[in-house]
Design a protein around this motif. Structure first.
Motif, PDB file in Angstrom:
ATOM      1  N   SER A  31      -8.089   4.006  -1.254  1.00  0.00           N
ATOM      2  CA  SER A  31      -9.450   3.531  -1.027  1.00  0.00           C
ATOM      3  C   SER A  31      -9.432   2.043  -0.685  1.00  0.00           C
ATOM      4  O   SER A  31      -8.513   1.305  -1.079  1.00  0.00           O
ATOM      5  CB  SER A  31     -10.312   3.761  -2.269  1.00  0.00           C
ATOM      6  N   GLU A  32     -10.440   1.635   0.032  1.00  0.00           N
ATOM      7  CA  GLU A  32     -10.576   0.204   0.340  1.00  0.00           C
ATOM      8  C   GLU A  32     -10.718  -0.602  -0.948  1.00  0.00           C
ATOM      9  O   GLU A  32     -10.243  -1.733  -1.029  1.00  0.00           O
ATOM     10  CB  GLU A  32     -11.767  -0.037   1.276  1.00  0.00           C
ATOM     11  N   ARG A  82      -9.242   0.093  -3.837  1.00  0.00           N
ATOM     12  CA  ARG A  82      -7.903  -0.065  -4.420  1.00  0.00           C
ATOM     13  C   ARG A  82      -7.093  -1.093  -3.649  1.00  0.00           C
ATOM     14  O   ARG A  82      -6.385  -1.911  -4.246  1.00  0.00           O
ATOM     15  CB  ARG A  82      -7.159   1.278  -4.473  1.00  0.00           C
ATOM     16  N   LYS A  83      -7.196  -1.071  -2.322  1.00  0.00           N
ATOM     17  CA  LYS A  83      -6.492  -2.074  -1.519  1.00  0.00           C
ATOM     18  C   LYS A  83      -6.990  -3.472  -1.868  1.00  0.00           C
ATOM     19  O   LYS A  83      -6.188  -4.406  -2.005  1.00  0.00           O
ATOM     20  CB  LYS A  83      -6.676  -1.805  -0.031  1.00  0.00           C
ATOM     21  N   ALA A  84      -8.295  -3.613  -2.033  1.00  0.00           N
ATOM     22  CA  ALA A  84      -8.869  -4.913  -2.391  1.00  0.00           C
ATOM     23  C   ALA A  84      -8.384  -5.360  -3.768  1.00  0.00           C
ATOM     24  O   ALA A  84      -8.080  -6.543  -3.977  1.00  0.00           O
ATOM     25  CB  ALA A  84     -10.393  -4.854  -2.356  1.00  0.00           C
ATOM     26  N   ASN A 100      -4.844  -6.598  -3.367  1.00  0.00           N
ATOM     27  CA  ASN A 100      -4.852  -7.910  -2.717  1.00  0.00           C
ATOM     28  C   ASN A 100      -5.332  -8.998  -3.669  1.00  0.00           C
ATOM     29  O   ASN A 100      -4.798 -10.113  -3.662  1.00  0.00           O
ATOM     30  CB  ASN A 100      -5.705  -7.872  -1.454  1.00  0.00           C
ATOM     31  N   GLN A 154      -2.571   5.515   3.797  1.00  0.00           N
ATOM     32  CA  GLN A 154      -3.834   5.408   4.521  1.00  0.00           C
ATOM     33  C   GLN A 154      -4.995   6.014   3.728  1.00  0.00           C
ATOM     34  O   GLN A 154      -6.153   5.733   4.018  1.00  0.00           O
ATOM     35  CB  GLN A 154      -3.745   6.116   5.888  1.00  0.00           C
ATOM     36  N   TYR A 173       0.826  -1.202   0.000  1.00  0.00           N
ATOM     37  CA  TYR A 173       0.000   0.000   0.000  1.00  0.00           C
ATOM     38  C   TYR A 173       0.867   1.262   0.000  1.00  0.00           C
ATOM     39  O   TYR A 173       0.531   2.253  -0.656  1.00  0.00           O
ATOM     40  CB  TYR A 173      -0.933   0.027   1.204  1.00  0.00           C
TER      41      TYR A 173
END
Length: 90
Positions: A70-71, A73-75, A78, A67, A55
């Motif tokens: 966005s969730e 983008r993190k997803a 992953n 931090q 990240y």
């Protein structure tokens, strides 16, 4: 000593050392590889990097604190990691 990586958001001394040891020395190297491949290069060298490094690199490439990714983008990151067969829980 001038270290271009240390000027990027999210990249501290340890992260920069890991990236250098993995053959990544400049912001251009990071852009060329992308966050996922740079992260995998560090992991392949045996460093104990967590997904926060993934990240952090992605944030550095977009000049934002990790931090603020966005969730979604993190997803996506992953999912790519898991798709490539590298999705351990670290």
């Amino acid at each position: 000593m001038h270290d271009e990586l240390l000027k990027l958001k999210n990249i501290g001394k340890t992260s920069a050392q890991w990236l250098h040891a993995s053959g990544i020395h400049t912001a251009e190297d990071l852009r060329r590889l992308g966050a996922l491949q740079a992260y995998l290069a560090v992991k392949t060298r045996g460093f104990g990097a967590s997904r926060v490094l993934l990240y952090a690199i992605e944030g550095a490439l977009h000049d934002i604190p990790w931090q603020h990714l966005s969730e979604i983008r993190k997803a996506e990151l992953n999912e790519q990691l898991n798709k490539d067969g590298h999705g351990n829980k670290s």
